[in-house]
Write a protein that holds these residues in place. Structure first.
Motif, PDB file in Angstrom:
ATOM      1  N   ASP A 119      36.363  44.098  39.860  1.00 12.24           N
ATOM      2  CA  ASP A 119      37.382  44.603  40.637  1.00 12.24           C
ATOM      3  C   ASP A 119      37.229  43.638  42.091  1.00 12.24           C
ATOM      4  N   SER A 120      38.184  42.767  42.455  1.00 11.49           N
ATOM      5  CA  SER A 120      38.187  41.962  42.781  1.00 11.49           C
ATOM      6  C   SER A 120      37.336  42.480  44.494  1.00 11.49           C
ATOM      7  N   SER A 121      37.996  43.297  44.828  1.00 16.18           N
ATOM      8  CA  SER A 121      37.800  44.068  46.366  1.00 16.18           C
ATOM      9  C   SER A 121      36.287  44.125  46.655  1.00 16.18           C
TER      10      SER A 121
ATOM     11  N   TYR B 294      45.568  31.354  43.604  1.00 12.62           N
ATOM     12  CA  TYR B 294      44.070  31.290  43.479  1.00 12.62           C
ATOM     13  C   TYR B 294      44.020  33.243  43.913  1.00 12.62           C
ATOM     14  N   PHE B 295      44.004  32.990  45.238  1.00 13.94           N
ATOM     15  CA  PHE B 295      44.251  34.136  46.030  1.00 13.94           C
ATOM     16  C   PHE B 295      45.138  35.506  45.380  1.00 13.94           C
ATOM     17  N   LEU B 296      46.271  34.866  44.840  1.00 13.12           N
ATOM     18  CA  LEU B 296      46.738  36.191  44.148  1.00 13.12           C
ATOM     19  C   LEU B 296      46.387  36.671  42.972  1.00 13.12           C
TER      20      LEU B 296
ATOM     21  N   PRO C  68      46.216  27.206  32.960  1.00 13.57           N
ATOM     22  CA  PRO C  68      44.190  27.667  33.193  1.00 13.57           C
ATOM     23  C   PRO C  68      43.678  27.907  33.976  1.00 13.57           C
ATOM     24  N   ILE C  69      44.210  28.466  35.393  1.00 13.16           N
ATOM     25  CA  ILE C  69      43.606  29.457  36.756  1.00 13.16           C
ATOM     26  C   ILE C  69      43.617  30.009  36.127  1.00 13.16           C
ATOM     27  N   THR C  70      44.779  30.357  35.717  1.00 14.68           N
ATOM     28  CA  THR C  70      45.563  32.366  35.946  1.00 14.68           C
ATOM     29  C   THR C  70      43.966  32.830  34.185  1.00 14.68           C
ATOM     30  N   VAL C  71      43.693  32.044  33.354  1.00 13.17           N
ATOM     31  CA  VAL C  71      43.098  32.777  32.136  1.00 13.17           C
ATOM     32  C   VAL C  71      41.921  32.754  32.408  1.00 13.17           C
ATOM     33  N   VAL C  72      41.157  31.559  32.641  1.00 11.05           N
ATOM     34  CA  VAL C  72      39.830  31.264  33.633  1.00 11.05           C
ATOM     35  C   VAL C  72      39.552  32.642  34.261  1.00 11.05           C
ATOM     36  N   MET C  73      40.566  33.165  35.615  1.00 12.83           N
ATOM     37  CA  MET C  73      40.447  34.160  36.923  1.00 12.83           C
ATOM     38  C   MET C  73      39.692  35.275  35.745  1.00 12.83           C
TER      39      MET C  73
ATOM     40  N   VAL D 178      32.499  29.853  42.571  1.00 16.50           N
ATOM     41  CA  VAL D 178      33.052  28.287  41.789  1.00 16.50           C
ATOM     42  C   VAL D 178      34.258  27.728  41.211  1.00 16.50           C
ATOM     43  N   ILE D 179      34.972  28.973  40.938  1.00 15.06           N
ATOM     44  CA  ILE D 179      36.334  29.236  40.635  1.00 15.06           C
ATOM     45  C   ILE D 179      36.879  27.986  42.421  1.00 15.06           C
ATOM     46  N   MET D 180      36.927  28.739  42.851  1.00 18.12           N
ATOM     47  CA  MET D 180      37.564  28.364  44.322  1.00 18.12           C
ATOM     48  C   MET D 180      37.497  26.522  44.504  1.00 18.12           C
ATOM     49  N   GLY D 181      35.874  26.321  44.150  1.00 18.76           N
ATOM     50  CA  GLY D 181      35.504  24.769  44.336  1.00 18.76           C
ATOM     51  C   GLY D 181      36.244  24.062  43.194  1.00 18.76           C
ATOM     52  N   TRP D 182      36.168  24.965  42.519  1.00 19.34           N
ATOM     53  CA  TRP D 182      37.070  23.632  41.600  1.00 19.34           C
ATOM     54  C   TRP D 182      38.487  23.576  41.172  1.00 19.34           C
ATOM     55  N   ILE D 183      39.558  24.553  41.977  1.00 19.03           N
ATOM     56  CA  ILE D 183      40.734  24.427  42.106  1.00 19.03           C
ATOM     57  C   ILE D 183      40.990  23.571  43.749  1.00 19.03           C
ATOM     58  N   ASN D 184      39.802  23.431  44.507  1.00 18.90           N
ATOM     59  CA  ASN D 184      40.374  22.407  45.549  1.00 18.90           C
ATOM     60  C   ASN D 184      39.692  21.195  45.329  1.00 18.90           C
ATOM     61  N   PHE D 185      38.473  20.642  44.535  1.00 20.92           N
ATOM     62  CA  PHE D 185      38.671  19.039  43.396  1.00 20.92           C
ATOM     63  C   PHE D 185      39.238  18.945  42.988  1.00 20.92           C
TER      64      PHE D 185
END
Length: 271
Positions: free
Chosen positions: A209-211, A187-189, A21-26, A138-145
């Motif tokens: 592009d995430s950069s 997530y960071f990878l 899910p993390i990979t697909v969502v990103m 939002v994604i980082m908060g979702w993963i942390n929670f």
């Protein structure tokens, strides 16, 4: 306890309900972000004819100078074009506002805060950066929670201990093998590693592009907003180009000079 004696067995449900899910969502968020940025971008405004003529005159002169050492133009034609451009630059013929008046005061640099085009560019840059940053927050908060402290995957190649802090964020376990990757590190990878996939799916000039997320909206606004005095003064550019044209006349060399003699010598028809 040494790290070589520690063995972890991950529940397959972690792979199915956390890793995938993390990979697909990103991936999906990056693709969605690309199309949202395209919708927010306004079509480029057309320049007036006089402004295009002003820019093309300068480019024409620069091309003429760049080819002076090996020019396809005979000396008479080259000199005629060079002298015509030099005189036009002195008279201000190609200026979009017309030739400057002798008694006119020096024009002050435009104020970007009063220029609607500059303000529009600044707002467009800020909106684009918000589209870049908000989904990642939002994604980082979702993963942390929901997935804080999860260990998701083990890399198949050995690594040194210097990678431990990068691959195991949120998991304070000194005895764990460095090859295990936590949810936050995954997530960071993905954040920095999906650019190749985006280029494959969306093309090289994509907005996923995430950069670009590394730039804050305020820095993007500063880039989008021209600084005072940054506007080009074509009157000064034309005067400087006139001096360059006069200098390049002395460097002119026609590429077809003595071409008949060179051809005869090449094929042995002339001793």
């Amino acid at each position: 306890m040494s790290s070589s004696t520690v063995s972890l067995y991950l529940d397959p449900q972690i792979r199915d309900w956390v890793l995938f899910p993390i990979t697909v969502v990103m991936i999906l968020v990056g693709i969605l972000r690309h199309y949202v940025v395209l919708l927010l971008q306004s079509p480029p405004k057309k320049l007036p004819r006089n402004a295009i003529r002003e820019q093309r005159a300068l480019v024409r002169s620069q091309i003429l100078r760049a080819t002076s050492a090996n020019s396809p133009l005979p000396p008479t034609y080259y000199k005629a074009i060079s002298q015509y451009l030099s005189q036009a630059f002195v008279d201000g013929t190609y200026l979009k506002d017309g030739p400057p008046k002798a008694d006119a005061p020096a024009s002050a640099p435009p104020n970007p805060l009063t220029d609607p085009n500059a303000m529009e560019g600044m707002m467009a840059g800020m909106k684009t950066q918000m589209v870049m940053m908000v989904p990642q927050m939002v994604i980082m908060g979702w993963i942390n929670f929901f997935f804080q402290g999860f260990v998701l995957i083990k890399l198949p190649f050995p690594l040194t201990l210097g990678f431990k802090s990068m691959l195991q964020r949120g998991v304070e376990t000194p005895d764990m093998d460095v090859r295990w990757v936590s949810s936050l590190s995954w997530y960071f990878l993905n954040f920095f590693g999906l650019n190749g996939l985006y280029r494959l799916i969306l093309g090289g000039e994509n907005s996923a592009d995430s950069s670009r997320d590394m730039t804050t909206p305020f820095a993007a606004a500063a880039v989008a907003m021209p600084q005072p005095g940054q506007a080009q003064d074509y009157n000064k550019l034309f005067k400087a180009e006139r001096d360059n044209l006069e200098f390049s006349e002395g460097l002119h060399s026609w590429v077809a000079k003595d071409v008949d003699t060179r051809i005869l010598q090449k094929y042995g028809r002339l001793s």
